[in-house]
Design a protein around this motif. Structure first.
Motif, mmCIF file in Angstrom:
data_model
loop_
_atom_site.group_PDB
_atom_site.id
_atom_site.type_symbol
_atom_site.label_atom_id
_atom_site.label_comp_id
_atom_site.label_asym_id
_atom_site.label_seq_id
_atom_site.Cartn_x
_atom_site.Cartn_y
_atom_site.Cartn_z
ATOM 1 N N ASP A 120 1.122 -1.010 0.103
ATOM 2 C CA ASP A 120 0.043 -0.262 -0.059
ATOM 3 C C ASP A 120 0.415 0.855 0.458
ATOM 4 O O ASP A 120 2.134 0.808 0.157
ATOM 5 N N VAL A 121 0.115 2.298 -0.728
ATOM 6 C CA VAL A 121 0.775 3.558 -0.730
ATOM 7 C C VAL A 121 1.071 4.287 1.082
ATOM 8 O O VAL A 121 2.062 5.018 1.766
ATOM 9 N N VAL A 122 0.209 4.268 1.555
ATOM 10 C CA VAL A 122 0.108 4.614 3.252
ATOM 11 C C VAL A 122 1.251 4.050 4.054
ATOM 12 O O VAL A 122 1.031 2.447 4.725
ATOM 13 N N GLU A 123 2.154 3.857 4.665
ATOM 14 C CA GLU A 123 3.239 3.818 5.521
ATOM 15 C C GLU A 123 2.719 3.454 6.915
ATOM 16 O O GLU A 123 2.130 4.088 7.622
ATOM 17 N N GLY A 124 3.678 2.222 6.835
ATOM 18 C CA GLY A 124 2.846 1.993 8.366
ATOM 19 C C GLY A 124 1.588 0.416 8.292
ATOM 20 O O GLY A 124 1.131 -0.370 8.777
ATOM 21 N N TRP A 125 0.512 0.952 7.507
ATOM 22 C CA TRP A 125 -0.951 0.134 6.594
ATOM 23 C C TRP A 125 -0.837 -0.884 6.994
ATOM 24 O O TRP A 125 -0.428 -2.175 7.930
ATOM 25 N N PRO A 126 -0.197 -1.163 5.816
ATOM 26 C CA PRO A 126 0.100 -2.944 5.068
ATOM 27 C C PRO A 126 1.250 -3.929 6.157
ATOM 28 O O PRO A 126 1.246 -4.890 6.611
ATOM 29 N N GLN A 127 2.598 -2.950 6.730
ATOM 30 C CA GLN A 127 2.612 -3.540 7.816
ATOM 31 C C GLN A 127 2.170 -4.201 8.851
ATOM 32 O O GLN A 127 2.586 -5.131 9.368
ATOM 33 N N GLY A 128 1.688 -3.188 9.758
ATOM 34 C CA GLY A 128 0.498 -3.232 10.520
ATOM 35 C C GLY A 128 -0.352 -4.488 10.504
ATOM 36 O O GLY A 128 -0.265 -5.250 10.832
ATOM 37 N N ILE A 129 -1.105 -4.364 9.127
ATOM 38 C CA ILE A 129 -2.326 -6.029 8.883
ATOM 39 C C ILE A 129 -1.373 -6.929 8.827
ATOM 40 O O ILE A 129 -1.375 -8.611 8.851
#
Ligand code: NAD
Ligand code: LMR
Length: 325
Positions: free
Chosen positions: A44-53
């Motif tokens: 994803d483009v949003v930093e941290g979001w895909p890493q968190g999921i």
């Protein structure tokens, strides 16, 4: 000590890159790993979001007990060597919007995402989910530079699942007994085919009168809108993720399933140069075959109207976006 050289077997862990870690993308990632189909890279483009999921889904493995890995990233380099690239990146609509209102924004997102993903996974099959589906699948194909049979759009599996659900609810029979087919675009002109719908082999037309069938056909055509109007700040994602997962599974497992998908038409059904919902035989090479159904005159007319509308929207998108994508 015996020094005979041991060559370990080469093993291939199937790998799916899901571009867009929003509602559909993250739910699809969950389905893929929990069904043990493949490892997933979620971008994803949003930093941290895909890493968190991804971390959350990795931790769920302690309960779910599967060994599929999921990685979240903002870097396309991490998506390299995927067998399937699923494009879910882009805006969903809100109440009062038409899927076509998303064309300009989403075409730019889909074009960029496909180009970057395919540069790292040139052998992948591309499955497009972003709306408006038929137009976005065309954009993804053009940007990918891939043979058309390796690009397919997800909509018909979802639309048919909705039609099956409404039939099951109306008749009070198990959904497992129902088969349905929906052709055409993923919009107001989609073509649910009651004549090709059966309940454990019994034609639907023998179990329901025309008025009831027409009511369920209309509800299917507006299935997405019905959910957007209820949810208000999002569109459907559980059934779309299930539908996309069924297509990913058919590809990864080379199942040769016949599923409705948006495929590139080159003379099939007398149509050319557009992606439109048709029955596709799906396997590891993508769309292996397009099945041409014998349509009666009313079905044919509805299918051609749907095709005409998609062709016009592709043309409009090309004009609007010629300098942008
Ligand atoms: N084909 C279908 O049947 C079907 C069904 C459901 C949803 N959709 C479509 O799928 C899309 C996604 O829906 P959703 O509910 O997941 O939306 P969402 O808003 O929850 O998620 C979209 C995600 O895309 C990400 N994104 C935006 N630009 C990006 C880019 N350039 N690169 C990578 N990621 C990017 C966003 O950050 C967001 O996380 C929408 O266009 C929606 O209309 C299609
Ligand atoms: O309706 C939407 O905008 C999302 C999706 O296409 C759906 O049919 O649920």
């Amino acid at each position: 000590m015996n020094s005979t050289a041991f060559t370990p077997p080469t093993c291939h862990r199937p790998r799916v890159a899901v571009i867009g870690a929003g509602r559909v993308g993250s739910t699809l990632a969950q389905r893929i790993i929990e069904k043990n189909l493949a490892d997933v890279v979620l971008l994803d483009v949003v930093e941290g979001w895909p890493q968190g999921i991804a971390l959350d889904l990795m931790e769920a493995r302690g309960v779910e007990r599967h060994d599929r890995a999921i990685v979240g990233t903002n870097d396309y380099a991490d998506t390299a060597n995927a067998d399937v690239v699923v494009v879910t990146a882009g805006r969903p609509r809100r109440p009062g919007m038409n899927r076509d209102d998303l064309i300009v924004t989403n075409a730019q997102i889909v074009a960029g995402a496909t180009e970057q993903a395919i540069a790292r996974s040139p052998n992948a099959i591309v499955l497009v989910v972003t709306n408006p589906l038929d137009v976005m699948t065309y954009v993804a194909w053009e940007k990918s530079g891939l043979p058309a049979r390796r690009v397919v759009g997800m909509a018909g599996v979802l639309d048919a699942a909705r039609f099956k659900t409404f039939i099951s609810m109306e008749l009070g029979v198990s959904i497992r007994e129902i088969d349905a087919m929906v052709l055409g675009d993923h919009g107001q002109l989609m073509v649910p085919l009651p004549r090709y719908c059966t309940v454990n082999g019994i034609p639907l037309t023998e179990l329901m009168d025309d008025r009831a069938i027409d009511r369920l056909v209309e509800r299917t055509r507006h299935g997405g809108t019905e959910i957007v109007e209820l949810m208000k700040t999002a569109s459907a994602y559980f059934a779309p993720a299930s539908a996309a997962c069924a297509m990913v599974e058919a590809i990864l497992r080379d199942e040769s399933r016949i599923l409705p998908g948006a495929a590139y038409l080159e003379g099939e059904y007398g149509l050319n140069d557009l992606f439109l919902g048709v029955p596709c035989q799906l396997g590891c090479r993508g769309v292996e075959k397009i099945v041409e159904l014998q349509l009666d005159s009313a079905e044919r007319e509805a299918f051609e109207a749907s095709a005409k509308s998609v062709a016009a929207r592709i043309h409009k998108a090309k004009e609007l976006l010629s300098d942008k994508i």
